[in-house]
Design a protein around this motif. Structure first.
Motif, mmCIF file in Angstrom:
data_model
loop_
_atom_site.group_PDB
_atom_site.id
_atom_site.type_symbol
_atom_site.label_atom_id
_atom_site.label_comp_id
_atom_site.label_asym_id
_atom_site.label_seq_id
_atom_site.Cartn_x
_atom_site.Cartn_y
_atom_site.Cartn_z
ATOM 1 N N GLY A 26 0.809 -1.327 -0.072
ATOM 2 C CA GLY A 26 0.168 -0.258 -0.280
ATOM 3 C C GLY A 26 0.748 1.311 -0.108
ATOM 4 O O GLY A 26 1.755 1.185 -1.250
ATOM 5 N N ASP A 71 -3.653 -7.694 2.456
ATOM 6 C CA ASP A 71 -4.474 -6.407 3.587
ATOM 7 C C ASP A 71 -4.422 -6.199 4.094
ATOM 8 O O ASP A 71 -4.497 -5.295 5.545
ATOM 9 C CB ASP A 71 -6.037 -6.326 2.676
ATOM 10 N N TYR A 121 -1.759 -5.582 6.185
ATOM 11 C CA TYR A 121 -1.061 -3.918 5.958
ATOM 12 C C TYR A 121 -1.706 -3.641 7.909
ATOM 13 O O TYR A 121 -1.806 -2.626 7.692
ATOM 14 C CB TYR A 121 -1.972 -3.431 5.053
ATOM 15 N N ARG A 122 -3.196 -3.640 7.390
ATOM 16 C CA ARG A 122 -3.957 -3.506 8.563
ATOM 17 C C ARG A 122 -3.193 -3.538 9.463
ATOM 18 O O ARG A 122 -3.023 -2.648 10.855
ATOM 19 C CB ARG A 122 -5.362 -4.227 8.538
#
Length: 274
Positions: free
Chosen positions: A48, A153, A156-157
């Protein structure tokens, strides 16, 4: 925002595949046989809007002597000590092993921040192993598939708040000099205006090549002044092309350690072919 992320775990759990996924290139050798990675490999990772240094490490072995496995383990432990965040990878299809539990205890004592990732968790085959990773006591395990890009994802969180915390804990940087007065003699000679000079942005790049066991890694360790590369009496220890950044006699450099070169007719091992 920048931080260091070290990928650690047992051999053959998919660390190098995950490393290649995060750097966006096939930099690290990948094969089904365990123990392919031996040195520490660094790369520029991105996920990201996060930018960070990612380190691929050798598989953690339950050896603490001066054997090859013991020296590999000490290099990996060094990466754990220096990294801001450790990504502890387990094999969801195999489940949590005694070695995983042993190394989880080491990470609990030595690592600043630890994230558990249950790799190879695509489909139903890794369901039980991913749930079993809760038993390591290092927080919620992430279900990922490095090969297929699943779970990035979620990674990334989890990384985002840790990256903010690492940034807050980091000491204030020393201000760089921006206004420098040159003497008339320096200005006349063009000192400071020659773009060909090596700089931190464009370091001098040097590749060290030669036959197996010629001492390439030992030479690089001597140049950089630390035991950064794995060395020993065994021939063919280095498998990947490993680069290290250093400043040698005032010159910014990036030195590449390479696998030993032999005649094609003498190469039979699959990893050596790669």
């Amino acid at each position: 925002m920048s931080f260091t992320l070290a990928i650690v775990g047992r051999p053959n759990v998919g660390k190098s595949t995950l490393f290649n996924r995060l750097v966006g290139k096939r930099l690290a050798l990948v094969d089904n046989q365990p123990g392919v990675t031996r040195d520490l490999r660094e790369g520029a990772g991105r996920l990201g809007d996060l930018r960070f240094v990612v380190i691929d490490s050798a598989g953690l072995e339950m050896a603490d002597d001066d054997s090859l496995q013991g020296r590999m383990r000490r290099l990996t432990e060094r990466a754990v000590d220096e990294a801001d965040i450790c990504l502890f990878v387990v094999d969801a299809r195999v489940g949590v092993t005694a070695a995983d539990e042993y190394f989880a205890e080491i990470l609990r004592k030595r690592a600043r921040h630890v994230i558990v990732a249950a790799n190879k968790a695509e489909g139903m085959a890794g369901e039980a192993g991913a749930l079993e990773a809760w038993s390591l006591g290092l927080g919620e395990p992430l279900r990922i598939s490095a090969e297929h890009g699943e779970g990035m994802d979620d990674l990334y969180r989890v990384l985002m708040p840790l990256a903010d915390r690492v940034e807050a804990e980091r000491p204030e940087p020393v201000a760089a000099l921006t206004d420098v007065d040159l003497s008339e003699a320096d200005a006349a000679s063009g000192e400071g205006a020659e773009e060909w000079r090596p700089s931190d942005a464009r370091p001098l790049q040097l590749a060290v090549i030669g036959r197996p066991n010629a001492g390439k890694s030992t030479l690089i360790n001597k140049i950089i002044g630390e035991n950064r590369l794995l060395t020993g009496p065994e021939a063919g220890i280095t498998r990947d092309s490993i680069s290290v950044a250093t400043t040698f006699m005032g010159t910014p450099m990036r030195i590449f350690d390479t696998a030993g070169m032999r005649k094609r007719a003498r190469i039979t091992d699959k990893i050596e072919k790669l």
